[in-house]
Design a protein around this motif. Sequence first.
Motif, PDB file in Angstrom:
ATOM      1  N   ASN A  47     -88.226  69.714  17.022  1.00 35.06           N
ATOM      2  CA  ASN A  47     -87.241  68.655  17.098  1.00 35.06           C
ATOM      3  C   ASN A  47     -87.353  67.934  18.430  1.00 35.06           C
ATOM      4  O   ASN A  47     -87.629  68.561  19.455  1.00 35.06           O
ATOM      5  CB  ASN A  47     -85.829  69.238  16.949  1.00 35.06           C
ATOM      6  CG  ASN A  47     -84.834  68.241  16.442  1.00 35.06           C
ATOM      7  OD1 ASN A  47     -85.185  67.283  15.767  1.00 35.06           O
ATOM      8  ND2 ASN A  47     -83.577  68.462  16.756  1.00 35.06           N
ATOM      9  N   VAL A  49     -85.375  66.218  21.314  1.00 33.48           N
ATOM     10  CA  VAL A  49     -84.042  66.153  21.910  1.00 33.48           C
ATOM     11  C   VAL A  49     -84.192  65.300  23.157  1.00 33.48           C
ATOM     12  O   VAL A  49     -84.679  65.769  24.188  1.00 33.48           O
ATOM     13  CB  VAL A  49     -83.477  67.551  22.248  1.00 33.48           C
ATOM     14  CG1 VAL A  49     -82.096  67.434  22.879  1.00 33.48           C
ATOM     15  CG2 VAL A  49     -83.417  68.424  20.996  1.00 33.48           C
ATOM     16  N   LEU A 112     -82.505  70.022  30.028  1.00 35.35           N
ATOM     17  CA  LEU A 112     -81.711  70.706  29.013  1.00 35.35           C
ATOM     18  C   LEU A 112     -80.909  71.824  29.645  1.00 35.35           C
ATOM     19  O   LEU A 112     -81.461  72.713  30.268  1.00 35.35           O
ATOM     20  CB  LEU A 112     -82.621  71.274  27.922  1.00 35.35           C
ATOM     21  CG  LEU A 112     -83.384  70.257  27.086  1.00 35.35           C
ATOM     22  CD1 LEU A 112     -84.311  70.969  26.122  1.00 35.35           C
ATOM     23  CD2 LEU A 112     -82.437  69.353  26.333  1.00 35.35           C
ATOM     24  N   VAL A 116     -75.905  70.628  26.813  1.00 34.40           N
ATOM     25  CA  VAL A 116     -76.696  69.747  25.946  1.00 34.40           C
ATOM     26  C   VAL A 116     -77.127  70.503  24.691  1.00 34.40           C
ATOM     27  O   VAL A 116     -77.008  69.994  23.566  1.00 34.40           O
ATOM     28  CB  VAL A 116     -77.928  69.191  26.703  1.00 34.40           C
ATOM     29  CG1 VAL A 116     -78.865  68.442  25.757  1.00 34.40           C
ATOM     30  CG2 VAL A 116     -77.475  68.298  27.843  1.00 34.40           C
ATOM     31  N   ILE A 117     -77.618  71.713  24.858  1.00 33.51           N
ATOM     32  CA  ILE A 117     -78.061  72.522  23.714  1.00 33.51           C
ATOM     33  C   ILE A 117     -76.879  72.827  22.793  1.00 33.51           C
ATOM     34  O   ILE A 117     -77.000  72.741  21.570  1.00 33.51           O
ATOM     35  CB  ILE A 117     -78.739  73.827  24.189  1.00 33.51           C
ATOM     36  CG1 ILE A 117     -80.024  73.523  24.943  1.00 33.51           C
ATOM     37  CG2 ILE A 117     -78.991  74.767  23.017  1.00 33.51           C
ATOM     38  CD1 ILE A 117     -81.140  72.941  24.105  1.00 33.51           C
ATOM     39  N   GLN A 120     -76.007  69.724  20.743  1.00 29.95           N
ATOM     40  CA  GLN A 120     -77.051  69.503  19.732  1.00 29.95           C
ATOM     41  C   GLN A 120     -76.932  70.528  18.615  1.00 29.95           C
ATOM     42  O   GLN A 120     -77.009  70.191  17.432  1.00 29.95           O
ATOM     43  CB  GLN A 120     -78.438  69.567  20.378  1.00 29.95           C
ATOM     44  CG  GLN A 120     -79.586  69.433  19.407  1.00 29.95           C
ATOM     45  CD  GLN A 120     -79.695  68.056  18.779  1.00 29.95           C
ATOM     46  OE1 GLN A 120     -79.229  67.075  19.340  1.00 29.95           O
ATOM     47  NE2 GLN A 120     -80.298  67.996  17.606  1.00 29.95           N
ATOM     48  N   ARG A 121     -76.720  71.782  18.966  1.00 27.12           N
ATOM     49  CA  ARG A 121     -76.644  72.835  17.955  1.00 27.12           C
ATOM     50  C   ARG A 121     -75.417  72.648  17.070  1.00 27.12           C
ATOM     51  O   ARG A 121     -75.468  72.880  15.865  1.00 27.12           O
ATOM     52  CB  ARG A 121     -76.650  74.215  18.627  1.00 27.12           C
ATOM     53  CG  ARG A 121     -76.835  75.336  17.639  1.00 27.12           C
ATOM     54  CD  ARG A 121     -78.184  75.246  16.945  1.00 27.12           C
ATOM     55  NE  ARG A 121     -78.315  76.273  15.933  1.00 27.12           N
ATOM     56  CZ  ARG A 121     -78.830  76.069  14.735  1.00 27.12           C
ATOM     57  NH1 ARG A 121     -79.318  74.899  14.408  1.00 27.12           N
ATOM     58  NH2 ARG A 121     -78.894  77.040  13.869  1.00 27.12           N
ATOM     59  N   ARG A 123     -74.087  69.810  16.194  1.00 25.94           N
ATOM     60  CA  ARG A 123     -74.456  68.754  15.232  1.00 25.94           C
ATOM     61  C   ARG A 123     -75.343  69.324  14.123  1.00 25.94           C
ATOM     62  O   ARG A 123     -75.187  68.988  12.949  1.00 25.94           O
ATOM     63  CB  ARG A 123     -75.173  67.600  15.939  1.00 25.94           C
ATOM     64  CG  ARG A 123     -74.254  66.699  16.742  1.00 25.94           C
ATOM     65  CD  ARG A 123     -74.946  65.437  17.233  1.00 25.94           C
ATOM     66  NE  ARG A 123     -76.006  65.693  18.203  1.00 25.94           N
ATOM     67  CZ  ARG A 123     -75.817  65.829  19.507  1.00 25.94           C
ATOM     68  NH1 ARG A 123     -74.606  65.741  20.016  1.00 25.94           N
ATOM     69  NH2 ARG A 123     -76.844  66.054  20.313  1.00 25.94           N
ATOM     70  N   GLU A 124     -76.294  70.170  14.505  1.00 21.10           N
ATOM     71  CA  GLU A 124     -77.208  70.755  13.522  1.00 21.10           C
ATOM     72  C   GLU A 124     -76.472  71.652  12.529  1.00 21.10           C
ATOM     73  O   GLU A 124     -76.690  71.554  11.311  1.00 21.10           O
ATOM     74  CB  GLU A 124     -78.309  71.539  14.241  1.00 21.10           C
ATOM     75  CG  GLU A 124     -79.228  70.669  15.060  1.00 21.10           C
ATOM     76  CD  GLU A 124     -80.072  71.428  16.059  1.00 21.10           C
ATOM     77  OE1 GLU A 124     -80.913  70.778  16.701  1.00 21.10           O
ATOM     78  OE2 GLU A 124     -79.900  72.661  16.219  1.00 21.10           O
TER      79      GLU A 124
END
Length: 134
Positions: A47, A49, A112, A116-117, A120-121, A123-124
């Motif tokens: 992915n 990012v 990162l 941030v992680i 993002q996670r 959202r996933e």
Amino acid sequence: MARVAVDRTVDTDAETVRSRMRDVEPFVRAAGFDEVARSDSTVEIANEVGPVRIELTLELVDDPDAELVYRQREGIFEEMTTRYEVTETDAGTAIEAETEFELDVAVVGSFLDATVISAQRRRELTAQLDYLGE
């Protein structure tokens, strides 16, 4: 260790949810990853990012207390495990998704961080629950 969790109750019956989850490749792809490939108990994902490309090799783990569990075997994390649980309730099918991770700072660098992680996670995982509720 950082933790990201999302949950939702959907109208979709529990067996359909479980079946979609067990079809691992499309289920993982529903998170929005650019690349997903499964071979037996290994899932490779990639992915973008921001300006960084993240590649992970995941191992599917047999866990009698969860519908699906995978952990990172290779990638940017010191360790990372994601688990999904499915429960039938009077209100519908309850789905819980949780990722726990610790970043490997030497690999990740300054761009990162856990914030941030985590975003993002989240959202996933939310996208995956959307997929299961369709």
